[in-house]
Design a protein around this motif. Structure first.
Motif, PDB file in Angstrom:
ATOM      1  N   HIS A  81     -10.105  -6.524 -19.893  1.00  8.76           N
ATOM      2  CA  HIS A  81     -10.358  -5.105 -19.633  1.00  8.76           C
ATOM      3  C   HIS A  81     -11.846  -4.783 -19.824  1.00  8.76           C
ATOM      4  N   ILE A  82     -12.459  -5.347 -20.838  1.00 15.55           N
ATOM      5  CA  ILE A  82     -13.890  -5.138 -21.079  1.00 15.55           C
ATOM      6  C   ILE A  82     -14.700  -5.658 -19.897  1.00 15.55           C
ATOM      7  N   VAL A  83     -14.375  -6.850 -19.434  1.00 15.57           N
ATOM      8  CA  VAL A  83     -15.095  -7.437 -18.300  1.00 15.57           C
ATOM      9  C   VAL A  83     -14.897  -6.583 -17.047  1.00 15.57           C
ATOM     10  N   LEU A  84     -13.697  -6.088 -16.824  1.00 17.62           N
ATOM     11  CA  LEU A  84     -13.435  -5.244 -15.652  1.00 17.62           C
ATOM     12  C   LEU A  84     -14.205  -3.928 -15.724  1.00 17.62           C
ATOM     13  N   ILE A  85     -14.278  -3.333 -16.893  1.00 13.57           N
ATOM     14  CA  ILE A  85     -15.043  -2.086 -17.040  1.00 13.57           C
ATOM     15  C   ILE A  85     -16.525  -2.349 -16.790  1.00 13.57           C
ATOM     16  N   LEU A  86     -17.035  -3.447 -17.332  1.00 13.91           N
ATOM     17  CA  LEU A  86     -18.434  -3.794 -17.089  1.00 13.91           C
ATOM     18  C   LEU A  86     -18.679  -4.058 -15.597  1.00 13.91           C
ATOM     19  N   SER A  87     -17.720  -4.685 -14.940  1.00 15.09           N
ATOM     20  CA  SER A  87     -17.829  -4.926 -13.510  1.00 15.09           C
ATOM     21  C   SER A  87     -17.861  -3.601 -12.744  1.00 15.09           C
ATOM     22  N   LEU A  88     -17.035  -2.660 -13.160  1.00 17.51           N
ATOM     23  CA  LEU A  88     -17.023  -1.335 -12.534  1.00 17.51           C
ATOM     24  C   LEU A  88     -18.369  -0.641 -12.738  1.00 17.51           C
ATOM     25  N   TYR A  89     -18.911  -0.724 -13.942  1.00 17.33           N
ATOM     26  CA  TYR A  89     -20.227  -0.133 -14.201  1.00 17.33           C
ATOM     27  C   TYR A  89     -21.290  -0.778 -13.321  1.00 17.33           C
ATOM     28  N   LYS A  90     -21.228  -2.076 -13.200  1.00 16.83           N
ATOM     29  CA  LYS A  90     -22.193  -2.789 -12.358  1.00 16.83           C
ATOM     30  C   LYS A  90     -22.125  -2.257 -10.931  1.00 16.83           C
TER      31      LYS A  90
END
Length: 144
Positions: A81-90
């Motif tokens: 979930h953390i990686v997905l949120i960071l991906s969304l921010y990117k």
């Protein structure tokens, strides 16, 4: 923030795979040590209240604060979930060019999203994917 940490954070965000590629996300989560530094980076990047991010991660605010301050082992679904949120921010930063504009869109209720803010969808993987798809639609000129 020290120059070394700025370089590490730039590398971290550059290495995060695109959300649409779940194979790369899976291998990223299993290859990299998703730890306290990722949570701290998410916290710094978003600048949002702990209550909001903990809701996205489906953990208590107290647990989120513990994750930020102590080196503890994270559950696999929390790492993902953390990686997905960071991906969304990117992706959001690419679309809106500034963190401020992206977060304004992210936190503003939207008529086209049933009067919910895009951030209201980030507590599930399918919600993250939906909002990422909305970002792609914006890139192609749709009103979202």
């Amino acid at each position: 923030m020290a120059i070394l940490e700025l370089k590490r954070n730039k590398k971290l965000i550059d290495d995060i795979p695109e959300m649409g590629n779940f194979t790369d996300i899976y291998f990223y989560v299993n290859h990299y040590d998703i730890d306290q530094s990722y949570i701290q980076f998410l916290d710094e990047l978003s600048g949002l209240k702990d209550e909001i991010i903990s809701k996205w991660l489906n953990i208590t605010t107290r647990t989120y604060r513990t994750y930020k301050t102590k080196d503890v082992s994270l559950k696999d679904n929390t790492k993902e979930h953390i990686v997905l949120i960071l991906s969304l921010y990117k992706h959001g930063l690419d679309v809106f060019n500034t963190k401020e504009e992206f977060e304004l869109w992210l936190t503003t209720p939207n008529f086209l999203l049933d009067s919910k803010a895009p951030m209201d969808f980030l507590d599930t993987v399918s919600g993250l994917k939906f909002i990422d798809n909305r970002l792609t639609a914006i890139e192609f000129g749709e009103n979202v």
